[in-house]
Design a protein around this motif. Structure first.
Motif, mmCIF file in Angstrom:
data_model
loop_
_atom_site.group_PDB
_atom_site.id
_atom_site.type_symbol
_atom_site.label_atom_id
_atom_site.label_comp_id
_atom_site.label_asym_id
_atom_site.label_seq_id
_atom_site.Cartn_x
_atom_site.Cartn_y
_atom_site.Cartn_z
ATOM 1 N N ASP A 97 0.736 -1.058 0.032
ATOM 2 C CA ASP A 97 0.031 -0.079 0.061
ATOM 3 C C ASP A 97 0.870 1.204 -0.104
ATOM 4 O O ASP A 97 0.479 2.157 -0.669
ATOM 5 C CB ASP A 97 -0.925 0.058 1.391
ATOM 6 C CG ASP A 97 -2.081 -1.084 1.058
ATOM 7 O OD1 ASP A 97 -2.292 -1.644 0.156
ATOM 8 O OD2 ASP A 97 -2.623 -1.570 1.944
ATOM 9 N N GLU A 98 1.900 1.348 0.703
ATOM 10 C CA GLU A 98 2.814 2.492 0.974
ATOM 11 C C GLU A 98 3.375 2.707 -0.625
ATOM 12 O O GLU A 98 3.582 3.968 -0.923
ATOM 13 C CB GLU A 98 3.935 2.086 2.056
ATOM 14 C CG GLU A 98 4.646 3.278 2.282
ATOM 15 C CD GLU A 98 5.713 2.959 3.370
ATOM 16 O OE1 GLU A 98 6.893 3.527 3.489
ATOM 17 O OE2 GLU A 98 5.263 2.575 4.294
ATOM 18 N N ARG A 100 2.611 1.754 -3.402
ATOM 19 C CA ARG A 100 1.373 2.526 -4.284
ATOM 20 C C ARG A 100 1.225 3.621 -4.258
ATOM 21 O O ARG A 100 0.786 4.617 -4.908
ATOM 22 C CB ARG A 100 0.236 1.383 -4.162
ATOM 23 C CG ARG A 100 0.215 -0.004 -5.086
ATOM 24 C CD ARG A 100 -1.061 -0.932 -4.893
ATOM 25 N NE ARG A 100 -0.623 -2.134 -5.514
ATOM 26 C CZ ARG A 100 -1.047 -3.292 -5.095
ATOM 27 N NH1 ARG A 100 -2.244 -3.272 -4.563
ATOM 28 N NH2 ARG A 100 -0.681 -4.218 -5.814
ATOM 29 N N ARG A 101 0.911 4.094 -2.814
ATOM 30 C CA ARG A 101 0.629 5.554 -2.646
ATOM 31 C C ARG A 101 1.930 6.382 -3.192
ATOM 32 O O ARG A 101 1.593 7.400 -3.497
ATOM 33 C CB ARG A 101 0.506 5.764 -0.910
ATOM 34 C CG ARG A 101 -1.076 5.628 -0.720
ATOM 35 C CD ARG A 101 -1.013 5.853 0.777
ATOM 36 N NE ARG A 101 -0.281 5.454 1.931
ATOM 37 C CZ ARG A 101 -0.319 4.346 2.450
ATOM 38 N NH1 ARG A 101 -1.665 3.718 2.243
ATOM 39 N NH2 ARG A 101 0.658 3.877 3.411
ATOM 40 N N GLY A 104 1.711 6.973 -6.602
ATOM 41 C CA GLY A 104 0.634 8.085 -7.072
ATOM 42 C C GLY A 104 1.188 9.510 -7.050
ATOM 43 O O GLY A 104 0.991 10.234 -7.553
ATOM 44 N N VAL A 105 1.958 9.531 -5.822
ATOM 45 C CA VAL A 105 2.472 11.149 -5.540
ATOM 46 C C VAL A 105 3.567 11.214 -6.755
ATOM 47 O O VAL A 105 3.706 12.373 -7.176
ATOM 48 C CB VAL A 105 3.131 11.108 -4.173
ATOM 49 C CG1 VAL A 105 3.881 12.337 -3.947
ATOM 50 C CG2 VAL A 105 1.992 10.806 -3.007
ATOM 51 N N ARG A 119 5.494 1.133 -8.697
ATOM 52 C CA ARG A 119 4.245 -0.093 -9.211
ATOM 53 C C ARG A 119 4.753 -1.323 -9.347
ATOM 54 O O ARG A 119 4.220 -2.217 -8.937
ATOM 55 C CB ARG A 119 3.610 0.719 -10.083
ATOM 56 C CG ARG A 119 2.698 1.948 -9.871
ATOM 57 C CD ARG A 119 1.650 2.100 -10.498
ATOM 58 N NE ARG A 119 0.865 3.658 -10.234
ATOM 59 C CZ ARG A 119 0.052 3.597 -9.143
ATOM 60 N NH1 ARG A 119 -0.300 2.469 -8.397
ATOM 61 N NH2 ARG A 119 -0.511 4.830 -9.088
#
Length: 130
Positions: A97-98, A100-101, A104-105, A119
């Protein structure tokens, strides 16, 4: 020639997740896979950190008289927490999750190359949970 990835092995056949991650790290190091090795090291470190004992849980922690302090080598040692397989899976999911976040940033700030790298690292870790 790259070695076979261990992430594709079924969880039941491959043994404990932590051991599979360690084995994959050896393969990544051997293959000089910089991104894979970095991702696996970070994930294994997160698992090790999850086993750390909170300061409040230490025996004799806190202020007090020096006479009441443990004396001798190893006298204040406390056993690390034992994580269940479900706990380890939870830590790995958190790392995914970290990543992927963060991807996105990076993508929002125009760094698509770095976002794609993160990713791909998240995808590699997700392969261990399938």
């Amino acid at each position: 020639m790259q070695s076979e990835p261990l992430a594709s092995e079924p969880l039941a056949e491959a043994g404990l997740l932590r051991e599979r991650l360690r084995a994959a790290l050896r393969v990544a190091l051997k293959d000089r896979d910089r991104v894979g090795a970095s991702t696996l090291r970070t994930t294994l470190a997160a698992i090790d950190n999850a086993e750390a004992v909170e300061v409040g849980e230490l025996a004799g922690a806190g202020a007090g008289a020096i006479e009441a302090s443990p004396v001798g080598a190893g006298a204040a040692e406390v056993a690390r927490r034992e994580l269940s397989e479900a706990d380890v899976v939870g830590v790995v999911r958190g790392e995914i999750d970290e990543l992927r976040r963060a991807a996105g940033v990076f993508e929002k700030s125009g760094r698509d190359d770095r976002g794609a790298e993160l990713r791909a690292a998240a995808g590699m870790l997700a392969g261990f949970l399938e």
